[in-house]
Scaffold this active site. Structure first.
Site, PDB file in Angstrom:
ATOM      1  N   HIS A 152       0.795 -11.598   2.216  1.00  0.00           N
ATOM      2  CA  HIS A 152      -0.305 -10.945   1.478  1.00  0.00           C
ATOM      3  C   HIS A 152      -1.047 -11.906   0.531  1.00  0.00           C
ATOM      4  O   HIS A 152      -2.263 -11.840   0.376  1.00  0.00           O
ATOM      5  CB  HIS A 152       0.261  -9.763   0.683  1.00  0.00           C
ATOM      6  CG  HIS A 152      -0.721  -8.647   0.486  1.00  0.00           C
ATOM      7  ND1 HIS A 152      -0.376  -7.338   0.625  1.00  0.00           N
ATOM      8  CD2 HIS A 152      -2.029  -8.645   0.173  1.00  0.00           C
ATOM      9  CE1 HIS A 152      -1.434  -6.576   0.390  1.00  0.00           C
ATOM     10  NE2 HIS A 152      -2.455  -7.354   0.112  1.00  0.00           N
ATOM     11  N   TYR A 159       0.821  -1.216   0.000  1.00  0.00           N
ATOM     12  CA  TYR A 159       0.000   0.000   0.000  1.00  0.00           C
ATOM     13  C   TYR A 159       0.859   1.272   0.000  1.00  0.00           C
ATOM     14  O   TYR A 159       0.334   2.379  -0.101  1.00  0.00           O
ATOM     15  CB  TYR A 159      -0.941   0.049   1.224  1.00  0.00           C
ATOM     16  CG  TYR A 159      -1.869  -1.132   1.375  1.00  0.00           C
ATOM     17  CD1 TYR A 159      -2.077  -2.042   0.338  1.00  0.00           C
ATOM     18  CD2 TYR A 159      -2.554  -1.356   2.562  1.00  0.00           C
ATOM     19  CE1 TYR A 159      -2.920  -3.131   0.482  1.00  0.00           C
ATOM     20  CE2 TYR A 159      -3.399  -2.433   2.712  1.00  0.00           C
ATOM     21  CZ  TYR A 159      -3.570  -3.321   1.670  1.00  0.00           C
ATOM     22  OH  TYR A 159      -4.404  -4.401   1.828  1.00  0.00           O
TER      23      TYR A 159
HETATM   24  P1  NAP Z   1     -14.071  -1.272   1.198  1.00  0.00           P
HETATM   25  O1  NAP Z   1     -13.792  -1.039   2.617  1.00  0.00           O
HETATM   26  O2  NAP Z   1     -14.981  -2.382   0.847  1.00  0.00           O
HETATM   27  O3  NAP Z   1     -14.642   0.007   0.516  1.00  0.00           O
HETATM   28  C1  NAP Z   1     -14.001   1.227   0.563  1.00  0.00           C
HETATM   29  C2  NAP Z   1     -14.892   2.216  -0.125  1.00  0.00           C
HETATM   30  O4  NAP Z   1     -16.067   2.343   0.666  1.00  0.00           O
HETATM   31  C3  NAP Z   1     -14.302   3.570  -0.288  1.00  0.00           C
HETATM   32  O5  NAP Z   1     -14.582   4.023  -1.579  1.00  0.00           O
HETATM   33  C4  NAP Z   1     -15.021   4.418   0.768  1.00  0.00           C
HETATM   34  O6  NAP Z   1     -15.195   5.701   0.290  1.00  0.00           O
HETATM   35  C5  NAP Z   1     -16.323   3.712   0.886  1.00  0.00           C
HETATM   36  N1  NAP Z   1     -16.907   3.806   2.234  1.00  0.00           N
HETATM   37  C6  NAP Z   1     -16.327   3.514   3.399  1.00  0.00           C
HETATM   38  N2  NAP Z   1     -17.185   3.693   4.413  1.00  0.00           N
HETATM   39  C7  NAP Z   1     -18.333   4.111   3.855  1.00  0.00           C
HETATM   40  C8  NAP Z   1     -19.576   4.480   4.403  1.00  0.00           C
HETATM   41  N3  NAP Z   1     -19.819   4.425   5.705  1.00  0.00           N
HETATM   42  N4  NAP Z   1     -20.552   4.860   3.545  1.00  0.00           N
HETATM   43  C9  NAP Z   1     -20.322   4.905   2.219  1.00  0.00           C
HETATM   44  N5  NAP Z   1     -19.149   4.592   1.651  1.00  0.00           N
HETATM   45  C10 NAP Z   1     -18.160   4.187   2.482  1.00  0.00           C
HETATM   46  O7  NAP Z   1     -12.695  -1.485   0.362  1.00  0.00           O
HETATM   47  P2  NAP Z   1     -11.176  -1.368   0.762  1.00  0.00           P
HETATM   48  O8  NAP Z   1     -10.853  -0.179   1.559  1.00  0.00           O
HETATM   49  O9  NAP Z   1     -10.412  -1.557  -0.465  1.00  0.00           O
HETATM   50  O10 NAP Z   1     -10.995  -2.662   1.663  1.00  0.00           O
HETATM   51  C11 NAP Z   1     -10.901  -2.586   3.068  1.00  0.00           C
HETATM   52  C12 NAP Z   1      -9.500  -2.845   3.506  1.00  0.00           C
HETATM   53  O11 NAP Z   1      -9.165  -4.224   3.313  1.00  0.00           O
HETATM   54  C13 NAP Z   1      -8.425  -2.148   2.682  1.00  0.00           C
HETATM   55  O12 NAP Z   1      -8.363  -0.766   3.006  1.00  0.00           O
HETATM   56  C14 NAP Z   1      -7.224  -2.914   3.028  1.00  0.00           C
HETATM   57  O13 NAP Z   1      -6.735  -2.531   4.279  1.00  0.00           O
HETATM   58  C15 NAP Z   1      -7.779  -4.326   3.071  1.00  0.00           C
HETATM   59  N6  NAP Z   1      -7.581  -5.086   1.803  1.00  0.00           N
HETATM   60  C16 NAP Z   1      -6.833  -6.205   1.845  1.00  0.00           C
HETATM   61  C17 NAP Z   1      -6.644  -6.952   0.699  1.00  0.00           C
HETATM   62  C18 NAP Z   1      -5.807  -8.183   0.769  1.00  0.00           C
HETATM   63  O14 NAP Z   1      -5.486  -8.760  -0.270  1.00  0.00           O
HETATM   64  N7  NAP Z   1      -5.424  -8.633   1.930  1.00  0.00           N
HETATM   65  C19 NAP Z   1      -7.220  -6.558  -0.514  1.00  0.00           C
HETATM   66  C20 NAP Z   1      -7.987  -5.413  -0.521  1.00  0.00           C
HETATM   67  C21 NAP Z   1      -8.173  -4.693   0.638  1.00  0.00           C
HETATM   68  P3  NAP Z   1     -14.861   7.005   1.211  1.00  0.00           P
HETATM   69  O15 NAP Z   1     -13.347   7.077   1.268  1.00  0.00           O
HETATM   70  O16 NAP Z   1     -15.483   8.106   0.483  1.00  0.00           O
HETATM   71  O17 NAP Z   1     -15.450   6.756   2.555  1.00  0.00           O
END
Ligand code: NAP
Length: 460
Positions: A299, A243
């Site tokens: 990862h 990241y």
């Molecule tokens: P997510 O949490 O499913 O979605 C993030 C999106 O949701 C952003 O566009 C955010 O926009 C929006 N959001 C967040 N809270 C909200 C709310 N209360 N209402 C409306 N929209 C909302 O996706 P992600 O951040 O990619 O995934 C979560 C975490 O998982 C990552 O940050 C990372 O740490 C981890 N991850 C791990 C892997 C892996 O391979 N291990 C892969 C992907 C992700 P705003 O910024 O406008 O709130």
């Protein structure tokens, strides 16, 4: 958050200075290792010995520990003496023990044990001894000796010991039964505590069940988002080498003024780091500017992943990492991977949301005493509108006076899945923490469970 201490004696191998490593050990006069300290100790804690055969000391108060070699578990009985007590306090630990004379494995510590040396004359396979007050020796063949040792204890049943140790350097884990007990207890008890908003990992450490994900958050945006989360009570942060924001996460933690030990930081090694995982672990600590990482994950599966995991296991014994786990490992991958490692992963982080529920994988992982954490809880960027706009979800949300995002996060928690939604919007960050003042009914859970489409939103 620490449930039991991981002891941190610095374990530096010094083979160049090692008498054990000297193929000509008989050149060393025995008197050189007969220190005044060891005599004093011997007077204070006399150990019963079988003087007839000068065999290993046997005491009435032995402690059992586990010795794990190449996934094979042996039991060792430790004697009741000062050196054995010191050794116990260092557990759990994993050592790369070098071979000597095709009959022993040894490892030099940087610290000195309180020894009570004696001439054993006969050594037996399975004997666990301290030589020269610093060198841990595990024999796997019987032999005669003129050297003096302090006996820590012995492996009770040596069947298969020699084969497990092999010919060269062997990676050996030593752990107490208590730790195994803790892990076993946790195996049946990784249920969430909704009062403390935490779960106890099988490593014994307590982890918050909701946090902030930082994927795609860079620099100032990352620092601000993490700080906002911390201000709103979040104590779990998920980052990764990939990241490119470990520095920013570290900065936000420091800026917050919250004691480091109250914050749980997860980071990950990327497959292109696996071949040199030891350096990658140090790099993560440096970038985060932290003395330890609460949880480090691999990862993705990839070349050298078992070696990288072993490096994380060693880092646990060195106090650099507290708990270790995996990401993007499913049933088949786990069945192949787990027999090759010593420490059961504390957590597995996989894609989980209402359209990709992993209803087969989650119970499998949880049955192993491993906590499940979901990434893309809201579907991931580019997909959140589909999920937040889903009629079933928004209908349930309306009936509770909550948002769709909050309902999805709560659904995860009630399934025993830890949530780390990503956000850079302060209102969303706050909203994502307000998921403990309502509960979904069984019927509502079933309605969301029925939305599964096995629809992955990313390739891994
Ligand atoms: P997510 O949490 O499913 O979605 C993030 C999106 O949701 C952003 O566009 C955010 O926009 C929006 N959001 C967040 N809270 C909200 C709310 N209360 N209402 C409306 N929209 C909302 O996706 P992600 O951040 O990619 O995934 C979560 C975490 O998982 C990552 O940050 C990372 O740490 C981890 N991850 C791990 C892997 C892996 O391979 N291990 C892969 C992907 C992700 P705003 O910024 O406008 O709130």
């Amino acid at each position: 958050m620490r449930k039991f201490a991981v002891f941190l004696l610095m374990l530096l191998s010094l083979p160049g200075l090692s008498a054990c490593g000297n193929a000509n050990r008989s050149d060393l006069p025995v008197t050189e290792i007969d220190t005044p300290e060891s005599k004093t100790e011997q007077e204070e804690s006399p150990l019963p010995t079988d003087s007839d055969n000068n065999n290993i000391e046997v005491t009435s108060e032995m402690t059992t520990i586990q010795v794990i070699i190449n996934g094979q578990e042996f039991e060792a009985e430790l004697n009741d003496n000062e050196a054995a007590r010191q050794f116990m306090e260092m557990l759990p630990m994993q050592l790369d023990m070098e071979d000597l004379h095709n009959n022993e494995k040894y490892f030099y510590f940087s610290d000195v044990f309180d020894t009570a040396d004696e001439e054993l004359k006969e050594i037996h396979a399975g004997d666990l001894l301290i030589y020269d007050s610093k060198c841990l020796v595990l024999f796997y063949e019987n032999c005669e000796t003129t050297y003096q040792y302090t006996t820590l204890g012995k492996i009770s049943d040596t069947a298969g010991l020699k084969e497990a140790l092999g010919t060269g350097t062997a990676t050996i884990s030593f752990q107490t039964e208590n730790i195994t007990d803790t892990a076993q207890t946790s195996a049946s008890d990784i249920s969430f505590n909704f009062d403390t908003k935490t779960v106890t990992l099988n490593s014994g450490y307590e982890m918050p069940i909701y946090g902030i994900g930082t994927y795609s958050l860079l620099n100032e945006e990352c620092v601000n988002s993490v700080q906002t989360a911390l201000e709103n009570g979040v104590r779990l942060i998920d980052t990764a080498y990939m990241y490119h924001n470990e520095e920013s996460v570290g900065e936000a933690v420091r800026n917050s003024g919250i004691p480091r030990e109250e914050i749980f930081v997860i980071t990950k090694l990327y497959p292109d780091q696996f071949a040199n995982a030891e350096a990658a672990i140090d790099e993560a600590l440096e970038k985060l500017d932290m003395e330890y990482v609460d949880l480090m994950l691999l990862h993705h599966p990839g070349s050298n992943d078992v070696d990288a995991y072993h490096a994380m296991e060693t880092a646990v014994s060195e106090g650099k990492i507290r708990s270790i786990g995996l990401s993007n490992w499913y049933i088949e991958e786990l069945e192949e991977f787990l027999p090759q490692v010593t420490i059961t992963p504390a957590l597995i982080q996989n894609e989980i949301h209402p359209y990709y529920q992993e209803n087969d994988v989650i119970p499998y992982i949880q049955s192993l005493g491993i906590v499940v954490q979901g990434w893309y809880p809201l579907g991931g960027r580019g997909h959140t509108a589909e999920l937040l706009g889903n009629e079933v979800i928004s209908g349930i949300a309306a009936s509770h006076g909550k948002s769709s995002a909050q309902v999805i996060l709560r659904w995860n928690l009630q399934k025993g899945v830890v949530v780390i939604p990503g956000s850079s919007n302060p209102d969303h960050i706050k909203e994502n923490t307000e998921i403990f003042d309502f509960e979904l009914t069984e019927e509502e859970m079933d309605l969301i469970n029925a939305l599964d489409r096995n629809e992955k939103h990313d390739w891994y």
